[in-house]
Design an enzyme around this catalytic site. Sequence first.
Site, PDB file in Angstrom:
ATOM      1  N   SER A 103      84.581  63.517  54.294  1.00 38.74           N
ATOM      2  CA  SER A 103      83.599  64.571  54.058  1.00 38.74           C
ATOM      3  C   SER A 103      84.280  65.923  53.993  1.00 38.74           C
ATOM      4  CB  SER A 103      82.606  64.557  55.221  1.00 38.74           C
ATOM      5  OG  SER A 103      81.800  65.703  55.209  1.00 38.74           O
ATOM      6  N   TYR A 130      81.001  65.260  64.684  1.00 38.05           N
ATOM      7  CA  TYR A 130      80.952  64.458  63.457  1.00 38.05           C
ATOM      8  C   TYR A 130      82.228  64.687  62.637  1.00 38.05           C
ATOM      9  CZ  TYR A 130      79.808  63.278  58.619  1.00 38.05           C
ATOM     10  OH  TYR A 130      79.856  62.790  57.337  1.00 38.05           O
ATOM     11  N   PHE A 179      81.361  52.893  53.966  1.00 38.29           N
ATOM     12  CA  PHE A 179      80.355  53.945  54.113  1.00 38.29           C
ATOM     13  C   PHE A 179      79.771  53.994  55.523  1.00 38.29           C
ATOM     14  CE2 PHE A 179      79.812  52.675  49.580  1.00 38.29           C
ATOM     15  CZ  PHE A 179      79.993  53.902  48.967  1.00 38.29           C
ATOM     16  N   LYS A 223      85.437  62.104  61.643  1.00 37.36           N
ATOM     17  CA  LYS A 223      85.895  61.825  60.271  1.00 37.36           C
ATOM     18  C   LYS A 223      87.391  62.139  60.141  1.00 37.36           C
ATOM     19  CE  LYS A 223      82.306  60.273  58.100  1.00 37.36           C
ATOM     20  NZ  LYS A 223      82.272  58.945  57.525  1.00 37.36           N
TER      21      LYS A 223
END
Length: 347
Positions: free
Chosen positions: A133, A157, A89, A161
């Site tokens: 995500s 971001y 995480f 990912k």
Amino acid sequence: MAQLLITGGAGFIGSHTCLVLLAAGHHLVVIDNYDNSSPESLRRVAELAGPGASGRLAVVEGDIRNAADLERAFAAAPADQPIEGVIHFAGLKAVGESVRDPLRYWDVNLSGSRQLLASMQAHGCRTIVFSSSCTVYGLPETVPIRETAPIQPINPYGHSKAAVEQLLADLATSEQGWRIARLRYFNPVGAHPSGRIGEDPSGIPNNLFPFVSQVAVGRRERLQVFGGDWPTPDGSGVRDYIHVMDLAEGHQAALDKLMKEAPQLLTVNLGSGRGLSVLEVVRAFESTCGRPIPYTIVERRPGDAAITVADPALASERLGWRTRRSLAEMCRDGWAWQNANPTGYGG
Ligand code: NAD
Ligand code: WQD
């Protein structure tokens, strides 16, 4: 039961997942540098898990970018029960901040993941569940979004990912034995029904749910609704909100599958498949807390999509998992947390 390493386990999704995994009987080592969390969350996880379970939770304060810190985390597991799997995480998740400081996002999210994978490899641990995500899809061309949709993130971001997803795929190709799940979460909200753990954003919340709950509790005056002219039934943006306890159970399902099946690279959406508008969320929250949520409709937020909704069919087929909790439960549990902890873990 397995010995697991949970990176970022003190955070919002990590803390709820730790609780679910402890309840299932697993042994956990958490590594977290508390960059966006508090040690108090894990103290409460231990308390909620009960006296029998809290002995199965070890906590290491450390940074995933630091090999020595990761060594301490691997060493925190008993010698006769080494870490068998990792749920990863740890990372940074604020879109706007990533635009302002891409170096930091690539450092924590990509370099941190690279270091974690190198440490896992050194310890012969090749099972990982990764927090990806829906942001990797960027502005979706069609909804609901399937896992085969193009990967075209629109901010640093999302790029970070997508890069970690690629790194995991490259690793799976390079060496046999990797068991990898890339879980693409949609919009996680709510809290554990006890109201003891929940989401505790620092500063002004970027996301809708924490903002609405802070208005309800009197910490903020009014909500700004970003756009009232979207091509949606009521003109406000539509998202796929998922209760954090459903999400935590999705991790358990993914881990169970990886551990019992042959090595594989699994990529699934974790969402409900049901779209809810900003105004529907506001009305549901008002009816839960019994207070009005004042709002003003303002300009659209740059980078937003009108509608983002998961196609959850693959998760159901591959994991035997689907969301079970309603919008009313998301509001009830989110409100229980916010109302009992108006300033989060700090209060
Ligand atoms: P969070 O910020 O609450 O949790 C992340 C945790 O990682 C925090 O406890 C933080 O202190 C820790 N951390 C950050 N950098 C670290 C480092 N270098 N070393 C060790 N620990 C570090 O966020 P969350 O909402 O629980 O999200 C967890 C993961 O899920 C993140 O990777 C995020 O990108 C991803 N995700 C979140 C959402 C969402 O809307 N919450 C949606 C999709 C994906
Ligand atoms: C939801 C809706 C806003 C705040 C983000 C990340 C994404 C993923 C999930 C991590 C939208 C509207 C919001 C407010 C509003 N996170 N809104 N007023 O943008 O779907 O996704 O979280 O991976 O990467 O981008 O979530 O909660 O910010 O917005 O009107 O004050 O609420 O316009 O329609 P989003 P959100």
